[in-house]
Design a protein around this motif. Structure first.
Motif, PDB file in Angstrom:
ATOM      1  N   PHE A  14      36.726   7.378  11.078  1.00 44.42           N
ATOM      2  CA  PHE A  14      37.267   6.026  10.544  1.00 44.42           C
ATOM      3  C   PHE A  14      38.328   5.444  10.951  1.00 44.42           C
ATOM      4  O   PHE A  14      39.378   6.082  11.510  1.00 44.42           O
ATOM      5  CB  PHE A  14      37.621   6.581   8.899  1.00 44.42           C
ATOM      6  N   PRO A  15      38.422   4.032  10.616  1.00 43.57           N
ATOM      7  CA  PRO A  15      39.429   3.422  11.278  1.00 43.57           C
ATOM      8  C   PRO A  15      40.914   4.019  10.930  1.00 43.57           C
ATOM      9  O   PRO A  15      41.184   4.270   9.525  1.00 43.57           O
ATOM     10  CB  PRO A  15      39.432   1.910  10.701  1.00 43.57           C
ATOM     11  N   GLU A  31      42.251   6.754  11.321  1.00 41.95           N
ATOM     12  CA  GLU A  31      42.523   8.093  11.161  1.00 41.95           C
ATOM     13  C   GLU A  31      42.590   9.154  12.314  1.00 41.95           C
ATOM     14  O   GLU A  31      42.168   8.704  13.455  1.00 41.95           O
ATOM     15  CB  GLU A  31      41.229   8.768  10.144  1.00 41.95           C
ATOM     16  N   ASP A  76      44.497  14.564   8.904  1.00 44.82           N
ATOM     17  CA  ASP A  76      44.270  14.653   7.365  1.00 44.82           C
ATOM     18  C   ASP A  76      42.601  15.591   7.355  1.00 44.82           C
ATOM     19  O   ASP A  76      42.513  16.282   6.335  1.00 44.82           O
ATOM     20  CB  ASP A  76      43.817  13.263   7.043  1.00 44.82           C
ATOM     21  N   ARG A  77      41.876  15.193   8.459  1.00 42.89           N
ATOM     22  CA  ARG A  77      40.456  15.779   8.296  1.00 42.89           C
ATOM     23  C   ARG A  77      40.328  16.650   9.496  1.00 42.89           C
ATOM     24  O   ARG A  77      40.798  16.118  10.448  1.00 42.89           O
ATOM     25  CB  ARG A  77      39.374  14.851   7.962  1.00 42.89           C
ATOM     26  N   GLU A 103      35.782  13.264   1.143  1.00 47.00           N
ATOM     27  CA  GLU A 103      37.316  13.693   1.855  1.00 47.00           C
ATOM     28  C   GLU A 103      37.933  12.353   2.146  1.00 47.00           C
ATOM     29  O   GLU A 103      39.322  12.290   1.781  1.00 47.00           O
ATOM     30  CB  GLU A 103      37.128  14.127   2.873  1.00 47.00           C
ATOM     31  N   ARG A 104      37.424  11.253   2.364  1.00 52.29           N
ATOM     32  CA  ARG A 104      38.208   9.893   2.686  1.00 52.29           C
ATOM     33  C   ARG A 104      38.606   9.439   1.263  1.00 52.29           C
ATOM     34  O   ARG A 104      39.832   9.005   1.079  1.00 52.29           O
ATOM     35  CB  ARG A 104      37.170   9.223   3.220  1.00 52.29           C
ATOM     36  N   ILE A 112      41.752  11.361   0.492  1.00 47.86           N
ATOM     37  CA  ILE A 112      42.967  11.278   1.297  1.00 47.86           C
ATOM     38  C   ILE A 112      43.500  10.000   0.837  1.00 47.86           C
ATOM     39  O   ILE A 112      44.936   9.771   0.528  1.00 47.86           O
ATOM     40  CB  ILE A 112      42.268  10.767   2.677  1.00 47.86           C
ATOM     41  N   ARG A 138      45.508  10.857  -2.376  1.00 42.68           N
ATOM     42  CA  ARG A 138      46.576  11.609  -1.868  1.00 42.68           C
ATOM     43  C   ARG A 138      47.582  10.480  -1.507  1.00 42.68           C
ATOM     44  O   ARG A 138      48.959  10.539  -1.771  1.00 42.68           O
ATOM     45  CB  ARG A 138      46.556  12.408  -0.926  1.00 42.68           C
TER      46      ARG A 138
END
Ligand SMILES: Nc1ncnc2c1ncn2[C@@H]1O[C@H](COP(=O)(O)OP(=O)(O)OP(=O)(O)O)[C@@H](O)[C@H]1O
Ligand SMILES: Nc1ncnc2c1ncn2[C@@H]1O[C@H](COP(=O)(O)OP(=O)(O)OP(=O)(O)O)[C@@H](O)[C@H]1O
Ligand SMILES: [Mg+2]
Ligand SMILES: [Mg+2]
Ligand SMILES: [Zn+2]
Lengths: 279, 240
Positions: free
Chosen positions: A53-54, A56, A243-244, B83-84, B87, B90
């Motif tokens: 994703f943008p 990330e 983050d992921r 998940e996004r 995130i 958070r």
């Protein structure tokens, strides 16, 4: 929240070797890890799908040989990929499987949309060019013509990655591993790519250099909002940056999730082993 | 307004090398109104952290629902959110503080607080000003602002932790024994901090060992019973 991924990877496959009757059929083949013992074909990347994703940082972890570098090199068109689809959310290549583009169009993507930092700096840098020259080369490939502005930008970038001005004309082969990685990062950033691939950027560096490279990557993410895929077999690095994350084993994705969840509540047997051996 | 409602929540851990699935908590129900401070007590191993970590999604919820009333998404089940989405929550809405400080190496105390804001997209100028305000508010000695926190005392680390979480003005703040390793005086400081947050309208869920500490601070205290089955609603130790 309807976010459009900047990079969509679907069912990516990479094999080394022709395959044989024993291993041609995905469903029925039995491999030793990623390897067909009948014909010696290596299935290095198998059915890998994910979104980036943008802005990330996506972490990719996995033991040695799990296919991390092969996957990045496939995405970066360094090596022919065996199968799958990759889409980039950019007007020039919208809705096109970029793996099927002409080599000229692939070059465009490499020059304008992608940046790459290789696990081994020898692959990313011309060791006999100056550091400034290495960056200039990439900018010229991306259509840069104005010598003085190329030089100015090279200097700015090298400053950003903390290479002292007086050493900018030096060849990277004289540099320490950490400095070489930082020159690679500067080079990769020179064309302002929206997508950056980083393969084991901190591996083999001593801890304090490692910290400064990590800090640099974080800073780049914050300031430039570049989307990054960070490959590392070091979970501590992934914890700091991503983050992921995705966990790979024998060429396949066995687990994906929030990085802290993967570390504190790993689901897959292999991930549990990986995490338990951390402490 | 209910900000968080936990329904029939359960979490078990599957440990592959033991070939076992160990239930940690089961059948949890409770809800929290906006602006409330809920305290959770209970024996070691009774599942207090498991609940908090599941809300924050550090643990993957197993059964049940964790319904959160979000600013950006409306009502969302945290057990099933992408998940996004987590995130994003958070970043903007839900904070988590434990006694452990886990941060980028070689980043100063001031930078850490600033980065929390920069990551939310705040402009550099604002981040700088707000970070200084937060550090002042939490009584961090200015001498420490430009040092690396790995040499900080337990209390200093904790206050930095709280500063990083609260500078983002979360609507919901989860506190997992933040005071565990602190002396009495530092504990009192944390208590003041929590009181301030409450006054600002932050909703808090906190785990504390120290019942005295919670007295007069929590709106409700729920007790976890080991043996995993609790119905928090009926286990109210006291309501102030
Ligand atoms: N050119 C090649 N020919 C045959 N097999 C190859 C080739 N390149 C890689 N492989 C195999 O593909 C698999 C994946 O290798 P890859 O380098 O992608 O692993 P990696 O996850 O990056 O490992 P590391 O952590 O050690 O860098 C390995 O089994 C490797 O031996
Ligand atoms: N990541 C994990 N993996 C496996 N089991 C876990 C994990 N986290 C917690 N558990 C188990 O779940 C149960 C509840 O643990 P939890 O940490 O929630 O207890 P707690 O009430 O917070 O205890 P304490 O007061 O000691 O912090 C325990 O049996 C614990 O061993
Ligand atoms: Mg590799
Ligand atoms: Mg606990
Ligand atoms: Zn074969």
């Amino acid at each position: 929240m309807h976010e459009t991924p900047i990079l969509r990877v679907r069912n990516l496959e990479k094999q080394f070797g022709q395959g044989c009757p024993d291993c041609k059929d995905k469903e029925s083949r039995s491999l030793e890890k990623n390897y067909c013992s009948a014909c010696g074909t290596v299935y290095a990347v198998r059915d890998v799908s994910f979104d980036l994703f943008p802005g990330e940082v996506l972490g990719i972890v996995g033991e040695s040989g799990s296919g991390k570098s092969t996957m990045l090199q496939g995405l970066y068109f360094d090596a022919e990929i065996t199968g799958g689809e990759v889409y980039i959310d950019h007007p020039a290549v919208l809705d096109k499987n970029v793996l099927e583009l002409s080599s000229q169009q692939k070059r465009y993507i490499r020059n304008y949309l992608y940046g790459m930092v290789y696990q081994n700096p020898v692959h990313g840098l011309k060791m006999k060019f100056s550091s400034v020259g290495n960056i200039a080369e990439k900018m010229i490939a991306a259509g840069g013509r104005n010598v003085s502005s190329i030089e100015a930008r090279s200097k700015t970038l090298l400053e950003k990655v903390h290479i002292p001005l007086r050493r900018m004309k030096e060849e990277p082969r004289n540099f320490s591993g950490g400095m070489q990685q930082r020159v690679q990062i500067a080079k990769a950033l020179s064309n302002n790519p929206p997508i950056l691939f980083l393969d084991e950027v901190t591996t083999g560096l001593d801890l304090s250099v490692q910290a400064s490279v990590l800090d640099l990557i974080k800073q780049i993410q914050r300031d430039l909002h570049i989307s990054m895929i960070v490959v590392s077999h070091d979970l501590a690095v992934i914890r700091m940056l991503a983050d992921r994350s995705i966990v790979m084993l024998n060429g396949t994705i066995i687990e994906k999730g929030l990085t802290d969840q993967i570390l504190e509540d790993p689901q897959h047997e292999y991930t549990q082993q990986l995490v338990y051996s951390l402490l | 307004m209910t900000i968080l409602e936990i329904k029939n929540f359960g979490k078990a851990f599957t440990i592959h090398h033991l070939d076992k699935t160990l239930p940690a908590v089961n059948n949890i129900h409770f809800s929290i109104d906006a602006g409330e401070f809920i305290g959770i007590i209970g024996k070691s191993g009774s599942g207090k952290s498991t609940i908090l970590k599941s809300i924050y999604r550090t643990y993957l919820p197993h059964t049940g629902e964790i319904l959160y009333n979000s600013d950006r998404f409306g009502q969302i089940d945290l057990a099933k959110a992408t998940e996004r989405q987590v995130i994003s929550l958070r970043k903007y809405e839900i904070g988590y503080v434990s006694q452990f400080l886990n941060v980028m190496p070689r980043t100063t105390c001031r930078q850490l607080v600033q980065n929390a804001l920069l990551e939310m997209g705040e402009p550099g100028e604002t981040a700088m000003i707000e970070a200084e305000k937060a550090l002042t508010h939490f009584e961090m000695d200015p001498k420490l602002w430009d040092s690396y926190p790995n040499t900080f005392s337990g209390g200093e680390k904790l206050r930095l932790n709280i500063a990083m979480a609260t500078v983002k003005k979360p609507r919901l703040l989860l506190l997992d024994e933040p005071t565990a390793s602190l002396d009495q005086q530092s504990k009192m400081k944390v208590r003041e901090i929590i009181e301030k947050l409450k006054q600002q309208g932050t909703t808090l869920v906190g785990i504390f060992h120290d019942i005295e500490f919670m007295e007069g601070l929590c709106d409700k205290v729920y007790e976890m019973k080991t043996g995993q089955v609790i119905s928090a609603r009926e286990e109210v130790a006291y309501e102030s």
